[in-house]
Enzyme design. Structure first.
Site, PDB file in Angstrom:
ATOM      1  N   ARG A   1      -6.365 -10.577   4.122  1.00 52.41           N
ATOM      2  CA  ARG A   1      -6.316  -9.125   4.347  1.00 52.41           C
ATOM      3  C   ARG A   1      -5.973  -8.810   5.816  1.00 52.41           C
ATOM      4  O   ARG A   1      -6.459  -7.831   6.381  1.00 52.41           O
ATOM      5  CB  ARG A   1      -7.653  -8.457   3.973  1.00 52.41           C
ATOM      6  CG  ARG A   1      -8.036  -8.587   2.511  1.00 52.41           C
ATOM      7  CD  ARG A   1      -7.036  -7.904   1.582  1.00 52.41           C
ATOM      8  NE  ARG A   1      -7.588  -7.766   0.258  1.00 52.41           N
ATOM      9  CZ  ARG A   1      -7.446  -8.707  -0.699  1.00 52.41           C
ATOM     10  NH1 ARG A   1      -6.763  -9.810  -0.468  1.00 52.41           N
ATOM     11  NH2 ARG A   1      -7.974  -8.505  -1.887  1.00 52.41           N
TER      12      ARG A   1
ATOM     13  N   GLU B   1     -12.867  -3.353   4.398  1.00 51.58           N
ATOM     14  CA  GLU B   1     -11.482  -3.699   4.103  1.00 51.58           C
ATOM     15  C   GLU B   1     -10.634  -2.437   4.149  1.00 51.58           C
ATOM     16  O   GLU B   1      -9.460  -2.450   4.528  1.00 51.58           O
ATOM     17  CB  GLU B   1     -11.426  -4.322   2.702  1.00 51.58           C
ATOM     18  CG  GLU B   1     -10.208  -5.169   2.475  1.00 51.58           C
ATOM     19  CD  GLU B   1      -9.490  -4.803   1.207  1.00 51.58           C
ATOM     20  OE1 GLU B   1      -8.346  -4.322   1.317  1.00 51.58           O
ATOM     21  OE2 GLU B   1     -10.070  -4.976   0.122  1.00 51.58           O
TER      22      GLU B   1
ATOM     23  N   SER C   1     -11.692  -2.633  -3.482  1.00 56.04           N
ATOM     24  CA  SER C   1     -12.740  -3.278  -2.677  1.00 56.04           C
ATOM     25  C   SER C   1     -12.917  -2.530  -1.361  1.00 56.04           C
ATOM     26  O   SER C   1     -11.949  -2.360  -0.625  1.00 56.04           O
ATOM     27  CB  SER C   1     -12.343  -4.716  -2.331  1.00 56.04           C
ATOM     28  OG  SER C   1     -12.140  -5.475  -3.484  1.00 56.04           O
TER      29      SER C   1
HETATM   30  N1  EPU Z   1     -19.861 -10.117  -8.369  1.00 57.49           N
HETATM   31  C1  EPU Z   1     -21.165  -9.633  -8.405  1.00 57.49           C
HETATM   32  N2  EPU Z   1     -21.377  -8.320  -8.737  1.00 57.49           N
HETATM   33  C2  EPU Z   1     -20.349  -7.478  -9.056  1.00 57.49           C
HETATM   34  C3  EPU Z   1     -19.030  -7.985  -9.062  1.00 57.49           C
HETATM   35  C4  EPU Z   1     -18.796  -9.298  -8.698  1.00 57.49           C
HETATM   36  O1  EPU Z   1     -22.108 -10.351  -8.131  1.00 57.49           O
HETATM   37  O2  EPU Z   1     -20.623  -6.293  -9.310  1.00 57.49           O
HETATM   38  C5  EPU Z   1     -19.632 -11.512  -7.920  1.00 57.49           C
HETATM   39  C6  EPU Z   1     -19.440 -12.489  -9.060  1.00 57.49           C
HETATM   40  O3  EPU Z   1     -20.087 -13.687  -8.689  1.00 57.49           O
HETATM   41  C7  EPU Z   1     -17.933 -12.727  -9.084  1.00 57.49           C
HETATM   42  C8  EPU Z   1     -17.604 -12.599  -7.614  1.00 57.49           C
HETATM   43  O4  EPU Z   1     -18.477 -11.580  -7.116  1.00 57.49           O
HETATM   44  O5  EPU Z   1     -17.613 -13.966  -9.602  1.00 57.49           O
HETATM   45  C9  EPU Z   1     -16.176 -12.238  -7.304  1.00 57.49           C
HETATM   46  O6  EPU Z   1     -15.847 -11.008  -7.953  1.00 57.49           O
HETATM   47  P1  EPU Z   1     -14.345 -10.646  -8.332  1.00 57.49           P
HETATM   48  O7  EPU Z   1     -13.738 -11.744  -9.111  1.00 57.49           O
HETATM   49  O8  EPU Z   1     -14.313  -9.289  -8.916  1.00 57.49           O
HETATM   50  O9  EPU Z   1     -13.578 -10.664  -6.932  1.00 57.49           O
HETATM   51  P2  EPU Z   1     -13.934 -10.026  -5.526  1.00 57.49           P
HETATM   52  O10 EPU Z   1     -14.033 -11.156  -4.546  1.00 57.49           O
HETATM   53  O11 EPU Z   1     -15.075  -9.078  -5.585  1.00 57.49           O
HETATM   54  C10 EPU Z   1     -11.444  -9.884  -4.786  1.00 57.49           C
HETATM   55  C11 EPU Z   1     -10.555  -8.870  -4.119  1.00 57.49           C
HETATM   56  C12 EPU Z   1     -10.069  -7.840  -5.130  1.00 57.49           C
HETATM   57  C13 EPU Z   1      -9.368  -8.554  -6.252  1.00 57.49           C
HETATM   58  C14 EPU Z   1     -10.344  -9.554  -6.901  1.00 57.49           C
HETATM   59  C15 EPU Z   1      -9.733 -10.368  -8.029  1.00 57.49           C
HETATM   60  C16 EPU Z   1     -11.407  -8.761  -1.842  1.00 57.49           C
HETATM   61  C17 EPU Z   1     -12.139  -7.952  -0.826  1.00 57.49           C
HETATM   62  N3  EPU Z   1     -11.294  -8.219  -3.039  1.00 57.49           N
HETATM   63  O12 EPU Z   1     -12.608  -9.189  -5.199  1.00 57.49           O
HETATM   64  O13 EPU Z   1      -9.147  -7.012  -4.475  1.00 57.49           O
HETATM   65  O14 EPU Z   1      -8.911  -7.646  -7.250  1.00 57.49           O
HETATM   66  O15 EPU Z   1     -10.787 -10.482  -5.879  1.00 57.49           O
HETATM   67  O16 EPU Z   1      -8.971 -11.371  -7.497  1.00 57.49           O
HETATM   68  O17 EPU Z   1     -10.948  -9.845  -1.516  1.00 57.49           O
HETATM   69  C18 EPU Z   1      -8.993  -4.984  -3.276  1.00 57.49           C
HETATM   70  O18 EPU Z   1      -8.728  -5.668  -2.292  1.00 57.49           O
HETATM   71  O19 EPU Z   1      -9.029  -3.715  -3.236  1.00 57.49           O
HETATM   72  C19 EPU Z   1      -9.288  -5.645  -4.519  1.00 57.49           C
HETATM   73  C20 EPU Z   1      -9.655  -4.977  -5.588  1.00 57.49           C
END
Ligand code: EPU
Length: 338
Positions: free
Chosen positions: A164, A333, A238
């Site tokens: 990012r 972010e 995010s």
């Molecule tokens: N999780 C929780 N609670 C929740 C949601 C998620 O505990 O309410 C935990 C779970 O362990 C899950 C982990 O967080 O396995 C990761 O969650 P997720 O796969 O949704 O990915 P993220 O790291 O939260 C990132 C990007 C997103 C992107 C997703 C999918 C960032 C800041 N965000 O989210 O990007 O869609 O991966 O690859 O890196 C964005 O940047 O606006 C965005 C949506």
């Protein structure tokens, strides 16, 4: 060019914040942009380029010039047996571009389907999802250097992409306006199924070898299920980055939180901010007219009439709660505009 005054930005940011811009202009060509940069209106105050406003929080009114990036177009600049290089206007909608690539059998961007925003914003924060980041496919970024008002093409290396991060958010912030991006895509299908949830999703529907189109559809299904649609509930995806901590800190946190998730990222460990926030109890909570999505703890939402300041205050509270419980400092972010 039509310069509008005291213009409501409600439809120009996905949080749906009713902030006003002192001046607003839509730019649809490079000539328009250079004319604007040379004008006294541009030179006399601050300005901000806006795509879809999908990664921005206006804390209040913007006392400057908003430049809505509307430069369109897509052309092929190189084709070989193995790849194509496409140049796409900064004002094109990112998802439409990804969809057009899949339809035309130019592969690589499938994992990034349905990310909101315009093409010109993609290199700024180096958008990423489901195990892929756009910089893997960037060939170069073209724009106008605002000091000289001349066009400049930056190679992928010059863009200094990170998680990012890019030169456009740092050294070149305010000094360079992206007008188009060149992406180098594959003509052979090489699917990125490294993200566990994505692999599980695709396997629900595909029994034989998955195609790029099946991958694209699986990403769309996942995003629609997990992330809120800004048309229903204002949000900017995010809100925070996933923090990176060192291994020693991770090991000592595990003593108190045995199920803390972590993924290797170079010599550091990346922790899902959503998990940290969920542990603090903020998931699904309301804070005035703002709140934390019940579907995903990393998404802050506007329930209708939230002000930018209200959402900002909520984010401060979340940062403090995560710091209290884990001693980890979350970074936003989303780009906060004063
Ligand atoms: N999780 C929780 N609670 C929740 C949601 C998620 O505990 O309410 C935990 C779970 O362990 C899950 C982990 O967080 O396995 C990761 O969650 P997720 O796969 O949704 O990915 P993220 O790291 O939260 C990132 C990007 C997103 C992107 C997703 C999918 C960032 C800041 N965000 O989210 O990007 O869609 O991966 O690859 O890196 C964005 O940047 O606006 C965005 C949506």
């Amino acid at each position: 060019m039509n310069i509008l005054r005291n213009f409501s930005l409600k439809k120009y940011n996905t949080f749906g914040i009713d902030a006003k811009a002192a001046r607003f202009v839509s730019v649809a060509s490079i000539d328009d942009l250079r004319q604007l940069i040379g004008s006294s209106i541009y030179k006399s105050g601050k300005s901000l380029v806006l795509g879809c406003g999908s990664n921005i929080l206006f804390r209040g009114d913007f006392n400057g010039l908003i430049i809505s990036m509307d430069i369109k177009g897509m052309k092929m600049v190189e084709i070989t047996d193995r790849h194509v290089i496409l140049e796409v206007g900064a004002g094109e909608i990112w998802h439409d571009f990804v969809e057009a690539c899949v339809k035309n059998k130019y592969y690589g961007l499938e994992n990034l389907a349905l990310i909101p925003g315009k093409v010109g914003a993609a290199p700024v924060q180096n958008i990423g999802a489901y195990g892929a980041e756009q910089d893997e496919f960037v060939y170069s970024v073209i724009g106008i250097d605002t000091a000289s008002n001349e066009e400049r093409e930056l190679s992928k290396e010059e863009c200094k992409f990170g998680y990012r991060e890019s030169i456009f958010k740092n050294t070149l912030s305010g000094d360079f306006i992206i007008t188009s991006v060149k992406y180098k895509l594959n003509k052979q299908e090489t699917l990125n199924l490294s993200y566990k949830e994505l692999e599980q999703e695709i396997s629900k529907f595909v029994v034989v070898e998955p195609s790029a189109e099946a991958l694209f559809n699986a990403v769309c299904r996942l995003r629609k299920r997990i992330l809120c649609d800004p048309l229903n509930l204002g949000n900017a995806g995010s809100f925070f980055k996933n923090p990176e901590i060192n291994e020693d800190t991770f090991e000592s946190l595990k003593e108190s939180f045995s199920d803390i998730p972590g993924y290797e990222s170079g010599d550091r460990i990346k922790i899902p901010a959503a998990w940290l926030i969920e542990q603090t109890g903020w998931k699904g909570k309301r804070y005035g007219n703002a709140g934390v999505s019940a579907r995903h703890a990393l998404v802050l939402v506007n329930f209708g009439n939230a002000t930018g300041q209200e959402i900002y205050d909520l984010s401060e509270q979340i940062i403090a709660s995560v710091d209290d419980l884990f001693g980890i400092q979350l970074d936003r972010e989303v780009n906060v505009v004063e």
